[in-house]
Design a protein around this motif. Structure first.
Motif, PDB file in Angstrom:
ATOM      1  N   GLN A 218       0.883  -1.347  -0.056  1.00 37.44           N
ATOM      2  CA  GLN A 218      -0.056  -0.072  -0.019  1.00 37.44           C
ATOM      3  C   GLN A 218       0.976   1.288  -0.058  1.00 37.44           C
ATOM      4  OE1 GLN A 218      -3.071  -0.300  -0.791  1.00 37.44           O
ATOM      5  NE2 GLN A 218      -2.829  -2.422  -0.570  1.00 37.44           N
ATOM      6  N   ILE A 244       0.485  -1.014 -12.399  1.00 38.77           N
ATOM      7  CA  ILE A 244       0.739  -2.135 -11.913  1.00 38.77           C
ATOM      8  C   ILE A 244      -0.164  -2.804 -10.619  1.00 38.77           C
ATOM      9  CG2 ILE A 244       2.600  -3.061 -10.209  1.00 38.77           C
ATOM     10  CD1 ILE A 244       4.016  -2.564 -12.940  1.00 38.77           C
ATOM     11  N   PHE A 245      -0.718  -1.655 -10.076  1.00 38.20           N
ATOM     12  CA  PHE A 245      -1.776  -1.917  -9.096  1.00 38.20           C
ATOM     13  C   PHE A 245      -3.120  -2.342  -9.482  1.00 38.20           C
ATOM     14  CE2 PHE A 245       1.959  -0.775  -6.483  1.00 38.20           C
ATOM     15  CZ  PHE A 245       1.732  -1.484  -5.452  1.00 38.20           C
ATOM     16  N   ILE A 246      -3.443  -2.004 -10.642  1.00 39.25           N
ATOM     17  CA  ILE A 246      -4.746  -2.157 -11.302  1.00 39.25           C
ATOM     18  C   ILE A 246      -4.784  -3.425 -12.260  1.00 39.25           C
ATOM     19  CG2 ILE A 246      -6.620  -1.393 -12.275  1.00 39.25           C
ATOM     20  CD1 ILE A 246      -5.985   1.232 -10.983  1.00 39.25           C
ATOM     21  N   ILE A 257       1.712  -9.185  -5.792  1.00 39.85           N
ATOM     22  CA  ILE A 257       0.841  -7.993  -5.073  1.00 39.85           C
ATOM     23  C   ILE A 257      -0.293  -8.339  -4.406  1.00 39.85           C
ATOM     24  CG2 ILE A 257       2.349  -6.014  -6.505  1.00 39.85           C
ATOM     25  CD1 ILE A 257      -0.299  -5.512  -8.021  1.00 39.85           C
ATOM     26  N   THR A 258      -1.047  -9.469  -5.159  1.00 41.43           N
ATOM     27  CA  THR A 258      -2.459  -9.858  -4.522  1.00 41.43           C
ATOM     28  C   THR A 258      -2.013 -10.816  -3.478  1.00 41.43           C
ATOM     29  OG1 THR A 258      -2.625 -11.525  -6.078  1.00 41.43           O
ATOM     30  CG2 THR A 258      -3.491  -9.481  -6.733  1.00 41.43           C
ATOM     31  N   GLY A 259      -1.068 -11.033  -2.973  1.00 40.59           N
ATOM     32  CA  GLY A 259      -0.662 -11.804  -2.018  1.00 40.59           C
ATOM     33  C   GLY A 259      -0.917 -13.247  -2.245  1.00 40.59           C
TER      34      GLY A 259
END
Ligand SMILES: Nc1ncnc2c1ncn2[C@@H]1O[C@H](COP(=O)(O)OP(=O)(O)OP(=O)(O)O)[C@@H](O)[C@H]1O
Ligand SMILES: [Mg+2]
Lengths: 262, 228
Positions: A218, A244-246, A257-259
């Motif tokens: 985050q 990258i985050f979407i 990034i989504t674990g």
């Protein structure tokens, strides 16, 4: 809309070109190519041991301090197009242009003033007026001036953790670097102090380029303009942080990034 | 969709729960729309009361899913495909809830038409035909959500043009009736409203399909015109 945005590429501050790095026999960086855009924040993310710190430290030649370490390839620095890794380039020179802030605040056991003045003195600055001005300017830049202006002669280690970290940022700023390296700068701080550092990063990018390693997804999403995902010494994906985050392109980035376990 | 499991099993369960609830809500809404059209086409208005009462269940789903979404965002800070799924679901749920409202309107309209109206005039089979197409769109949109199947979603988006065209034809037909015999106006207007609700169901199904494409591919194709 995406295409229009992608066209406006900002100017480069630095660029890794076919960069390899070896700790003696161990290859920690593998053929890294990556732009660092001027006056932008670039976040480096990736699992522990993937080479983030190694990559970061290449920019200020920290690895030179240990024999056996070896670079291949280049890190070009702009506008002058210097190869930071070239043996002809003096590491001291490089560290003047490239500042570093570490994970744990590491003030010297000296006064607040001397901590910030240190880098200037090392560079031969003796004029008291100049020192006073530059120290004040750096402390203001690091958003800690108001908290310490009346106690500049106090010992730095007596400051709180968050204040110490901002002092270290002031120390790095004192020599007017063009690039600032942050290696997990908030992992030892509470959420308030973390927020203050993130806010500071946002302000600092008005005048300096920032490369930041963080384990906090985050935080990367909040503070950076560009994000690079590293895995096993390789640069897997580099792009605008929003992209990258979407919608990351590589499944390994997505899983990280989504674990997810991949 | 990303088929790998999360490090957090709880997170996987949260997302699975959310998707299941959306599909359950979709199933309920679809059944509501079918029942409403059946009431209109068959004149069996006994079902209307149930349809109207069932709408509270649709609204209940909307609330539950909204709450679950907020929890996932607060606890997990979803990113990438997870983020798109959660955002897409909040939008899909809004469209589904509206479809529920349209079903309710159709059911009430059916009761008015059959209890007070002139049945001889507009042909219920024509309306039923368009309604079946709109409901098929909804069914397929939900299917495309279940599998995140963008090909299927794209078909739904194309089908909407047909429903829109047929809706306009029906309205023209009804206007002709009204002009020829003003005594039919009240009933014809009720039927226009029913047709209008059917057309809206098609629009919402199309929206659901667009959200599915966003979830699957990160492309926002809303308002992109025919080439989408
Ligand atoms: N001084 C060293 N000598 C030998 N190998 C090293 C040395 N420092 C790091 N390495 C190895 O190089 C690789 C990259 O390490 P690095 O510290 O750059 O990872 P990192 O991404 O910063 O990890 P973390 O998130 O845990 O800080 C690792 O496999 C590590 O074991
Ligand atoms: Mg590290």
């Amino acid at each position: 809309m995406q295409q229009i945005e992608n066209k406006e590429v900002p100017p480069l501050k630095a660029e890794a070109r076919s960069l390899n790095f070896f700790y003696s026999e161990v290859q920690a960086l593998k053929n890294i190519n990556m732009p660092i855009y001027d006056k932008k924040v670039t976040a480096l993310i990736g699992p522990s041991g993937c080479g983030k710190s190694t990559f970061l430290r290449s920019f200020n030649r920290m690895h030179d301090l240990y024999p056996g370490n070896r670079y291949e390839g280049e890190i070009r620095f702009f506008p002058d197009n210097t190869n930071l890794l070239s043996p002809e380039v003096d590491p001291i020179e490089v560290r003047m242009r490239v500042g570093m802030v570490f994970q744990k605040p590491n003030p010297f056991p000296k006064t607040i003033f001397e901590n910030v003045a240190y880098g200037l003195r090392v560079r031969g600055e003796k004029n008291r007026r100049v020192l006073d001005d530059k120290v004040e300017h750096a402390l203001k830049g690091a958003a800690i001036w108001n908290e310490v202006k009346d106690r500049l002669q106090d010992l730095a280690p007596n400051l709180s953790g968050g204040q110490q970290q901002r002092l270290c940022i002031a120390r790095a700023l004192a020599t007017d670097p063009e690039l600032l390296l942050f290696d997990e700068p908030t992992s030892a701080l509470d959420p308030i102090a973390t927020g203050a550092i993130e806010e500071l990063v946002h302000e600092l990018k008005q005048r300096v380029t920032i490369l930041i390693v963080t384990h906090n997804m985050q935080q990367a999403a909040r503070v950076s303009d560009y994000t690079a995902y590293m895995y096993l010494g390789e640069m897997i994906e580099f792009g605008k942080t929003d992209d990258i985050f979407i919608k990351p392109q590589d499944k390994r980035t997505e899983d990280y990034i989504t674990g997810r376990l991949s | 969709m990303n088929e790998s499991v999360h490090l957090s099993k709880q997170f996987d369960e949260d997302l699975t729960g959310l998707r299941t609830h959306v599909l359950e809500m979709g199933g309920l809404v679809e059944a509501q729309a079918r029942a409403a059209i059946h009431a209109y086409a068959s004149g069996d208005t006994a079902a209307v009361k149930d349809i109207v009462e069932n709408d509270y269940r649709v609204n209940g789903f909307e609330k539950i899913i909204d709450e679950e979404t907020i929890h996932v965002v607060a606890k997990r800070q979803p990113t990438a495909s997870d983020l798109r799924l959660v955002m897409g679901i909040t939008k899909i749920v809004t469209d589904l809830e509206r479809i529920g409202d349209e079903a309710k309107k159709i059911a009430k309209g059916a009761r008015r038409v059959h209890e007070h109206g002139q049945l001889t005039l507009p042909r219920a089979t024509d309306v039923r035909h368009v309604a079946d197409e709109a409901i098929a769109m909804l069914h397929q949109a939900l299917d495309s959500f279940a599998r995140l199947d963008v090909v299927k979603a794209a078909e739904v988006i194309h089908a909407d043009t047909k429903v829109d065209t047929e809706f306009k034809a029906l309205v023209r037909q009804l206007i002709t009736y009204m002009m020829e015999d003003p005594r039919t106006i009240t009933t014809a207007i009720d039927i226009v409203w029913i047709c209008r609700s059917v057309e809206r169901i098609g629009d919402h199904a199309k929206n659901v399909a667009e959200h599915v494409i966003y979830i699957a591919e990160g492309r926002d194709i809303r308002h992109a015109g025919k080439e989408a």
